[in-house]
Design an enzyme around this catalytic site. Structure first.
Site, PDB file in Angstrom:
ATOM      1  N   GLY A   1       5.489  -1.874  -2.530  1.00 30.92           N
ATOM      2  CA  GLY A   1       6.764  -2.851  -2.780  1.00 30.92           C
ATOM      3  C   GLY A   1       6.725  -3.024  -1.134  1.00 30.92           C
ATOM      4  O   GLY A   1       5.983  -3.528  -0.774  1.00 30.92           O
TER       5      GLY A   1
ATOM      6  N   HIS B   1       5.829  -9.197  -0.994  1.00 26.66           N
ATOM      7  CA  HIS B   1       5.340 -10.490  -0.130  1.00 26.66           C
ATOM      8  C   HIS B   1       4.439 -11.520  -0.915  1.00 26.66           C
ATOM      9  O   HIS B   1       4.372 -11.045  -2.357  1.00 26.66           O
ATOM     10  CB  HIS B   1       4.465 -10.911   1.011  1.00 26.66           C
TER      11      HIS B   1
ATOM     12  N   HIS C   1       1.314 -10.566  -3.092  1.00 30.37           N
ATOM     13  CA  HIS C   1       2.071  -9.055  -4.181  1.00 30.37           C
ATOM     14  C   HIS C   1       2.160 -10.293  -5.540  1.00 30.37           C
ATOM     15  O   HIS C   1       1.889 -10.535  -6.276  1.00 30.37           O
ATOM     16  CB  HIS C   1       3.350  -8.582  -4.232  1.00 30.37           C
TER      17      HIS C   1
ATOM     18  N   GLY D   1      -5.334  -7.120  -4.545  1.00 29.93           N
ATOM     19  CA  GLY D   1      -6.008  -8.371  -3.974  1.00 29.93           C
ATOM     20  C   GLY D   1      -7.227  -8.250  -3.412  1.00 29.93           C
ATOM     21  O   GLY D   1      -7.032  -6.948  -3.073  1.00 29.93           O
TER      22      GLY D   1
ATOM     23  N   ASP E   1      -7.233  -6.134   0.368  1.00 25.15           N
ATOM     24  CA  ASP E   1      -7.920  -4.607   0.565  1.00 25.15           C
ATOM     25  C   ASP E   1      -9.504  -4.523  -0.682  1.00 25.15           C
ATOM     26  O   ASP E   1      -8.995  -4.246  -1.766  1.00 25.15           O
ATOM     27  CB  ASP E   1      -6.352  -4.127  -0.057  1.00 25.15           C
TER      28      ASP E   1
ATOM     29  N   GLN F   1     -10.599  -1.477  -1.299  1.00 26.16           N
ATOM     30  CA  GLN F   1      -9.273  -0.521  -2.433  1.00 26.16           C
ATOM     31  C   GLN F   1      -9.858  -1.242  -4.267  1.00 26.16           C
ATOM     32  O   GLN F   1     -10.364  -0.537  -4.758  1.00 26.16           O
ATOM     33  CB  GLN F   1      -7.918  -0.712  -2.033  1.00 26.16           C
TER      34      GLN F   1
HETATM   35  O1  PAF Z   1      -2.372  -1.783  -2.547  1.00 30.51           O
HETATM   36  C1  PAF Z   1      -1.136  -0.651  -2.465  1.00 30.51           C
HETATM   37  O2  PAF Z   1      -0.423  -1.991  -2.479  1.00 30.51           O
HETATM   38  C2  PAF Z   1      -1.775   1.144  -2.110  1.00 30.51           C
HETATM   39  O3  PAF Z   1      -2.324   1.215  -2.152  1.00 30.51           O
HETATM   40  C3  PAF Z   1      -1.735   0.470  -4.311  1.00 30.51           C
HETATM   41  C4  PAF Z   1      -2.979   0.673  -5.341  1.00 30.51           C
HETATM   42  C5  PAF Z   1      -0.596   0.581  -4.864  1.00 30.51           C
HETATM   43  C6  PAF Z   1      -1.698   2.566  -5.114  1.00 30.51           C
HETATM   44  O4  PAF Z   1      -0.341   3.298  -4.194  1.00 30.51           O
END
Ligand code: PAF
Length: 282
Positions: A32, A35, A38, A148, A151, A154
């Site tokens: 959430g 921006h 997202h 994205g 990150d 991630q």
């Molecule tokens: O990148 C994020 O906003 C968070 O790490 C995600 C992937 C939604 C997991 O909570």
């Protein structure tokens, strides 16, 4: 029309009937406080599927003790309006109690990728991310999911996990979206004061400088790290967590820049931890 769904059972049911009717689902998981970064992921998802599903959930298990779970910025009403404008159809908004039932004890953990970069100073982060994304994938069962590149670690963790555990979901990367002044968009930018902005800009500026130096023929990773660190330290409020030159997939350190590398940064600007990165090719 946008449908907001807070429960796992309903969400699973809606997504199942979409799949049954032959619809291709793209999924954008978020925490959430949306921006433009997202929204760009949502546009990518929208283009590649019939239905765009978004989750909004500030996931407690990816925050360590003393991190900003409580203060993480939230604005559900505005987020839902932005999702509506981007053509998202289903928005999953579970509570922590809904996702993590009493007695929850399972974790999804990767062995190597979290041993680098952000994983070193945020030891529970990737464990929490991998666990919640697994749960979200199992509930939504999308055909594709968009993450994205800001990150970057991630993104690689999710890619590895999806391959290792045979999720059968296409993981699509969205490029970093920047403010006009170059600052990579992040929900945490909301913490920055106007006075801290020049310090925060040193991240993107140092990436630009690094790119120039590599184009000029620099190949020594240690020298590049020094140049970048000096640029960041020229702002007294900045404290470097890491500046790393590494392999874009394994995230292992690289000494000589003779192929495309990831230059990744994490810097505390006052009390705000910012990350940024760039893929650099000699
Ligand atoms: O990148 C994020 O906003 C968070 O790490 C995600 C992937 C939604 C997991 O909570």
């Amino acid at each position: 029309m946008i449908t907001v769904i807070p429960t796992t059972v309903q969400m699973r049911g809606h997504c199942e009937s979409l799949r049954q009717s032959g619809k291709r689902i793209a999924f954008v998981p978020t925490m959430g406080f949306l921006h433009e970064g997202h929204l760009s992921l949502m546009r990518i998802g929208r283009r590649m599927a019939d239905v765009l599903v978004v989750s909004i959930f500030v996931n407690p298990t990816q925050f360590g003790p003393g991190e900003d779970f409580e203060s993480y910025p939230r604005n559900m009403e505005r987020d839902l309006e932005l999702c509506r404008r981007e053509g998202a159809e289903l928005i999953f908004t579970p509570t922590a109690e809904e996702l993590y039932s009493q007695g929850f004890e399972t974790r999804v953990q990767l062995a190597q990728l979290p041993q680098h970069l952000c994983g070193l100073s945020r030891p529970v982060f990737f464990n929490g991310v991998a666990t919640v994304v697994t749960k979200l994938f199992n509930i939504v069962r999308p055909h594709a999911a968009v993450f994205g590149e800001k990150d970057f670690q991630q993104l690689q963790v999710i890619r590895r996990m999806v391959r290792d555990l045979d999720f059968g979901i296409d993981i699509v990367a969205g490029p970093i979206v920047r403010e006009a002044d170059g600052l990579a968009m992040s929900s945490r930018n909301a913490y920055l004061t106007p006075e801290q902005r020049p310090s925060a800009l040193s991240l993107s500026r140092s990436l630009t400088l690094a790119r120039e130096r590599i184009e000029d023929g620099l190949t020594d990773a240690r020298e590049l790290i020094q140049i970048v660190s000096d640029g960041i330290h020229s702002h007294p409020e900045n404290r470097i967590d890491y500046v790393a030159v590494c392999h874009p997939e394994t995230l292992e350190d690289i000494d000589t820049i003779d192929r495309t590398v990831l230059l990744a940064l994490a810097v505390w600007v006052g009390k705000t931890r910012l990350i940024d990165n760039a893929l650099l090719t000699p």
